[in-house]
Motif scaffolding. Structure first.
Motif, short mmCIF file in Angstrom:
data_model
loop_
_atom_site.label_atom_id
_atom_site.label_comp_id
_atom_site.label_asym_id
_atom_site.label_seq_id
_atom_site.Cartn_x
_atom_site.Cartn_y
_atom_site.Cartn_z
N VAL A 1 0.93 -1.30 0.06
CA VAL A 1 0.11 -0.16 0.05
C VAL A 1 0.99 1.24 -0.03
CG1 VAL A 1 -1.54 1.19 1.39
CG2 VAL A 1 -1.92 -1.13 1.28
N GLU A 2 0.58 2.39 -0.74
CA GLU A 2 1.39 3.52 -0.77
C GLU A 2 0.72 4.23 0.41
OE1 GLU A 2 1.19 5.86 -4.35
OE2 GLU A 2 0.45 4.23 -5.48
N VAL A 3 1.33 3.96 1.56
CA VAL A 3 0.98 4.54 2.84
C VAL A 3 0.96 5.88 2.93
CG1 VAL A 3 1.72 4.41 5.41
CG2 VAL A 3 1.69 2.40 4.08
N ASN A 4 2.25 6.76 2.12
CA ASN A 4 2.25 8.05 2.47
C ASN A 4 1.02 8.78 1.87
OD1 ASN A 4 4.54 8.02 3.54
ND2 ASN A 4 5.97 8.03 1.93
N LYS A 5 0.68 8.09 0.46
CA LYS A 5 -0.49 8.68 -0.02
C LYS A 5 -1.60 8.87 1.14
CE LYS A 5 -3.91 7.13 -3.45
NZ LYS A 5 -4.07 5.97 -4.63
N TYR A 6 -2.15 7.75 1.62
CA TYR A 6 -3.19 7.63 2.41
C TYR A 6 -3.01 8.36 3.79
CZ TYR A 6 -5.08 4.43 -0.84
OH TYR A 6 -5.53 4.00 -2.07
N ALA A 7 -1.71 8.54 4.37
CA ALA A 7 -1.36 9.16 5.29
C ALA A 7 -1.58 10.67 5.09
CB ALA A 7 0.15 8.95 5.86
N ALA A 8 -1.29 11.32 4.10
CA ALA A 8 -1.52 12.53 3.69
C ALA A 8 -2.85 12.97 3.73
CB ALA A 8 -0.84 12.96 2.42
N GLU A 9 -3.68 12.17 2.97
CA GLU A 9 -5.20 12.43 3.20
C GLU A 9 -5.87 12.37 4.64
OE1 GLU A 9 -7.60 12.74 0.55
OE2 GLU A 9 -5.52 13.10 -0.56
N LEU A 10 -5.39 11.31 5.22
CA LEU A 10 -5.79 11.44 6.86
C LEU A 10 -5.10 12.51 7.53
CD1 LEU A 10 -5.46 7.40 7.40
CD2 LEU A 10 -7.81 8.70 7.19
#
Length: 150
Positions: A106-115
Motif C-alpha cells: 500500500v502507498e502508505v504516504n498517500k493515504y497518510a497525507a489524506e488522513l
C-alpha cells in the motif's frame, strides 16, 4: 444471550455460589437456579440487588458479556505510559495478519497525507486537541465500517 445466562456468568465472575447469592438476597437457592435457567425472572428490586452484588449497572447485567467487561477492565487499568510502550500494530497483527504486511503493497504516504488533511480539518473546524481529533476520526472510521458491513 439470555438474562439467565448473564446472571450465571456474572455470578461466576464474582466467584459466588448460588447459595451465597440466595443468602445475600434473602431468597432460596432454587430461586437463583430458576433465574439462571430462565425458568423465572427476578423482579426489578431483585434485579437491582443482583446488579449491586455483581458490581454492574442494570443495563450491564441485562447485556452482560464477560469478554467485553474484561476488556473494558484491562483498558481502564492500562496507564498511558504502558499503552505507549505497546506496539499495537504488532499486537493486532496476530489476529489480523494484514497489519503485518500491508506496508509492502500500500502507498502508505498517500493515504497518510489524506488522513492528515482530515485530521487538520477536524482540528481547525471544531478546536479539538490532537489526540481528541484522532479519536474522533477513528470513531468516524469505525462508524463507516459498521455501516458497510450491513
Amino acid at each position: 444471550m439470555s438474562l439467565g445466562n448473564n446472571l450465571f456468568k456474572a455470578r461466576k465472575k464474582k466467584g459466588l455460589s448460588q447459595e451465597e447469592v440466595a443468602e445475600r438476597l434473602g431468597v432460596s437457592r432454587q430461586t437463583i437456579s430458576k433465574w439462571e435457567t430462565d425458568e423465572t425472572l427476578p423482579d426489578i428490586r431483585q434485579s437491582k440487588s443482583l446488579a449491586i452484588l455483581y458490581n454492574l449497572s442494570l443495563d450491564e447485567l441485562i447485556e452482560f458479556d464477560i469478554d467485553v467487561k474484561e476488556i473494558q477492565e484491562v483498558i481502564d487499568k492500562t496507564s498511558d505510559e504502558v499503552s505507549e510502550k505497546i506496539n499495537w500494530t504488532n499486537a493486532w497483527s496476530k489476529k489480523y495478519p494484514i497489519l503485518a504486511t500491508y506496508q509492502n503493497t500500500v502507498e502508505v504516504n498517500k493515504y497518510a497525507a489524506e488522513l492528515g488533511r482530515l485530521l487538520d480539518d477536524l482540528q481547525k473546524e471544531y478546536g479539538y486537541n490532537e489526540l481528541d481529533t484522532f479519536l474522533v476520526l477513528k470513531d468516524i472510521l469505525a462508524s463507516v465500517w459498521k455501516s458497510r458491513k450491513k
